[in-house]
Design a protein around this motif. Structure first.
Motif, PDB file in Angstrom:
ATOM      1  N   ASP A   5      -8.946  -3.586  -8.714  1.00  0.00           N
ATOM      2  CA  ASP A   5      -8.281  -3.709  -7.567  1.00  0.00           C
ATOM      3  C   ASP A   5      -9.090  -4.234  -6.434  1.00  0.00           C
ATOM      4  O   ASP A   5      -9.965  -3.769  -5.838  1.00  0.00           O
ATOM      5  N   CYS A  47       0.925  -1.402  -0.132  1.00  0.00           N
ATOM      6  CA  CYS A  47       0.082   0.001  -0.059  1.00  0.00           C
ATOM      7  C   CYS A  47       0.903   1.058   0.179  1.00  0.00           C
ATOM      8  O   CYS A  47       0.808   2.210  -0.950  1.00  0.00           O
ATOM      9  N   ARG A  54      -1.196   7.183 -10.515  1.00  0.00           N
ATOM     10  CA  ARG A  54      -2.341   6.644 -10.301  1.00  0.00           C
ATOM     11  C   ARG A  54      -3.327   7.859  -9.480  1.00  0.00           C
ATOM     12  O   ARG A  54      -2.939   8.422  -8.537  1.00  0.00           O
ATOM     13  N   GLU A  60       0.630   6.868  -6.406  1.00  0.00           N
ATOM     14  CA  GLU A  60      -0.749   7.664  -6.322  1.00  0.00           C
ATOM     15  C   GLU A  60      -0.197   9.314  -6.246  1.00  0.00           C
ATOM     16  O   GLU A  60       0.700   9.547  -5.737  1.00  0.00           O
ATOM     17  N   ALA A  99      -9.339   6.853  -5.794  1.00  0.00           N
ATOM     18  CA  ALA A  99     -10.675   6.888  -5.680  1.00  0.00           C
ATOM     19  C   ALA A  99     -11.166   8.373  -5.143  1.00  0.00           C
ATOM     20  O   ALA A  99     -11.952   8.911  -5.612  1.00  0.00           O
ATOM     21  N   ARG A 100     -10.652   8.979  -4.134  1.00  0.00           N
ATOM     22  CA  ARG A 100     -10.924  10.116  -3.515  1.00  0.00           C
ATOM     23  C   ARG A 100     -10.733  11.418  -4.551  1.00  0.00           C
ATOM     24  O   ARG A 100     -11.313  12.391  -4.111  1.00  0.00           O
TER      25      ARG A 100
HETATM   26  C1  PEP Z   1      -4.428   2.751  -3.080  1.00  0.00           C
HETATM   27  O1  PEP Z   1      -4.534   2.237  -4.068  1.00  0.00           O
HETATM   28  O2  PEP Z   1      -3.293   2.892  -2.311  1.00  0.00           O
HETATM   29  C2  PEP Z   1      -5.625   3.505  -2.733  1.00  0.00           C
HETATM   30  C3  PEP Z   1      -5.618   4.510  -1.435  1.00  0.00           C
HETATM   31  O3  PEP Z   1      -6.772   3.166  -3.253  1.00  0.00           O
HETATM   32  P1  PEP Z   1      -8.183   3.771  -3.345  1.00  0.00           P
HETATM   33  O4  PEP Z   1      -7.828   5.093  -4.101  1.00  0.00           O
HETATM   34  O5  PEP Z   1      -9.051   2.970  -4.473  1.00  0.00           O
HETATM   35  O6  PEP Z   1      -8.809   3.906  -2.124  1.00  0.00           O
END
Ligand code: PEP
Ligand code: MN
Length: 348
Positions: A280, A113, A193, A175, A196-197
């Motif tokens: 995911d 993560c 990346r 991210e 989601a947020r």
């Molecule tokens: C991630 O992939 O590290 C993540 C935080 O996922 P999500 O944005 O889907 O919550």
């Protein structure tokens, strides 16, 4: 309406099209990719506009898309799009330098993560050898529900991520949370990346669109498929044609998993868009025991790849340890996934 031109189209020709669109007060966006120029027009064009356009371009260049999203629509590329991502290692043979996403081969992305240390990334990359992983996932910037939780290593983490790539042939993805860090993030990783947020952080979408860097766009936790596609349209309309969609679960009334993995969205997306779709299962499930089942189901429903959290020591992971598979578990799982890929005419 979508207007498609060859990338070699002289500027003067494009200007003629734009003059017509402006004359009729139509909203439009010009998106330049390597092989083509796309002009998305907000509404369907009247006969008068079409006639004017047909004087400067051929009717085959006019794609009559009336829906809200245009460039992401499958009508633009009915056979689907294969995204080719260049590996930064110049020493690799040319056939190994490109990772294709959206083709016959299913792409596995795995990793922790959050980036925690060099040793962590090295160990996980090493232990994942043999699992057909192409991309090492890991985040340097973490969107956490609590401000007291680990927020990520930031720039230092990006450097560790890049270092981990030296020993392994993995592409790296991370991210982005803030548009201000875009130059830094884009300089360090191969794939950006959008989590989601931030799926509806339109300034971020515009900036990542203009960067042209390959991007994984995750579905927002309460976003409809159409809203998800509209966010992808932002990226494409602002110049990024290397967009990969990622289903990561949505919020429902169900509490047995962290979110509910909406696998039907994968089947729906494959019909609506030409973009590759990955899944995911980790953030959807929030628990490791059902990850293998969800991975298998994702491949069966048509996903082009998986993004899975793996940690060599989940108990001490700074983030999301409870949903992380051990590297050897992922290696074992990949063998099962290979069988499924073969059964559906794909490979791993
Ligand atoms: C991630 O992939 O590290 C993540 C935080 O996922 P999500 O944005 O889907 O919550
Ligand atoms: Mn996580």
């Amino acid at each position: 309406m979508l207007i498609q031109c060859e990338s070699s189209t002289p500027l003067k020709e494009c200007e003629k099209i734009i003059t017509i669109l402006e004359q009729y007060r139509l909203e439009y966006l010009v998106s330049r990719a390597e092989s083509k120029i796309w002009i998305g027009v907000s509404s369907s064009c009247s006969e008068v506009v079409l006639d004017a356009l047909k004087k400067v371009i051929s009717s085959q260049q006019l794609i009559p898309i009336t829906g809200p999203y245009k460039m992401v629509s499958r009508l633009c590329s009915p056979n689907g799009t294969i995204i080719k991502i260049l590996h930064p290692k110049k020493k690799l043979k040319s056939q190994n330098r490109f990772l294709e996403i959206g083709g016959k081969k299913i792409v596995l992305m795995a990793g922790p993560c959050a980036i925690e240390s060099q040793e962590q990334l090295e160990t996980i990359s090493h232990e994942l050898e043999g699992a057909s992983v192409s991309v090492l996932r890991a985040s340097a910037y973490k969107p956490r529900t609590s401000p007291y939780s680990f927020q990520g290593m930031g720039e230092e983490g990006l450097i560790l991520h890049r270092n981990a790539q030296k020993k392994h042939q993995l592409l790296i993805e991370t991210e982005i949370m803030d548009v201000r860090t875009l130059p830094l993030v884009a300089a360090h990783v191969d794939i950006i990346r959008i989590g989601a947020r931030n799926m509806q952080n339109y300034d971020l979408l515009k900036a990542v669109g203009a960067s042209g860097k390959p991007v994984i766009l995750k579905r927002g936790i309460a976003a409809t498929v159409e809203e998800f596609l509209m966010s992808a349209e932002y990226l494409m309309a602002h110049g990024n044609h290397q967009v990969i969609l990622c289903e990561r679960g949505i919020r429902t009334f169900e509490t047995s998993s962290r979110y509910t993995l909406d696998l039907s969205s994968v089947a729906v997306l494959k019909r609506l868009t030409h973009l590759p779709v990955i899944v995911d299962p980790s953030h959807a499930a929030g628990r490791k025991d059902i990850i293998p089942a969800l991975c298998k189901a994702a491949l069966a429903v048509g996903a082009d790849g998986l993004l899975v959290e793996v940690h060599h020591h989940p108990k001490v992971a700074k983030c999301d340890g409870s949903q992380a598979l051990l590297p050897h578990e992922f290696v074992e799982l990949s063998k099962e996934l290979k069988k499924i890929a073969n059964a559906i005419g794909r490979s791993l």
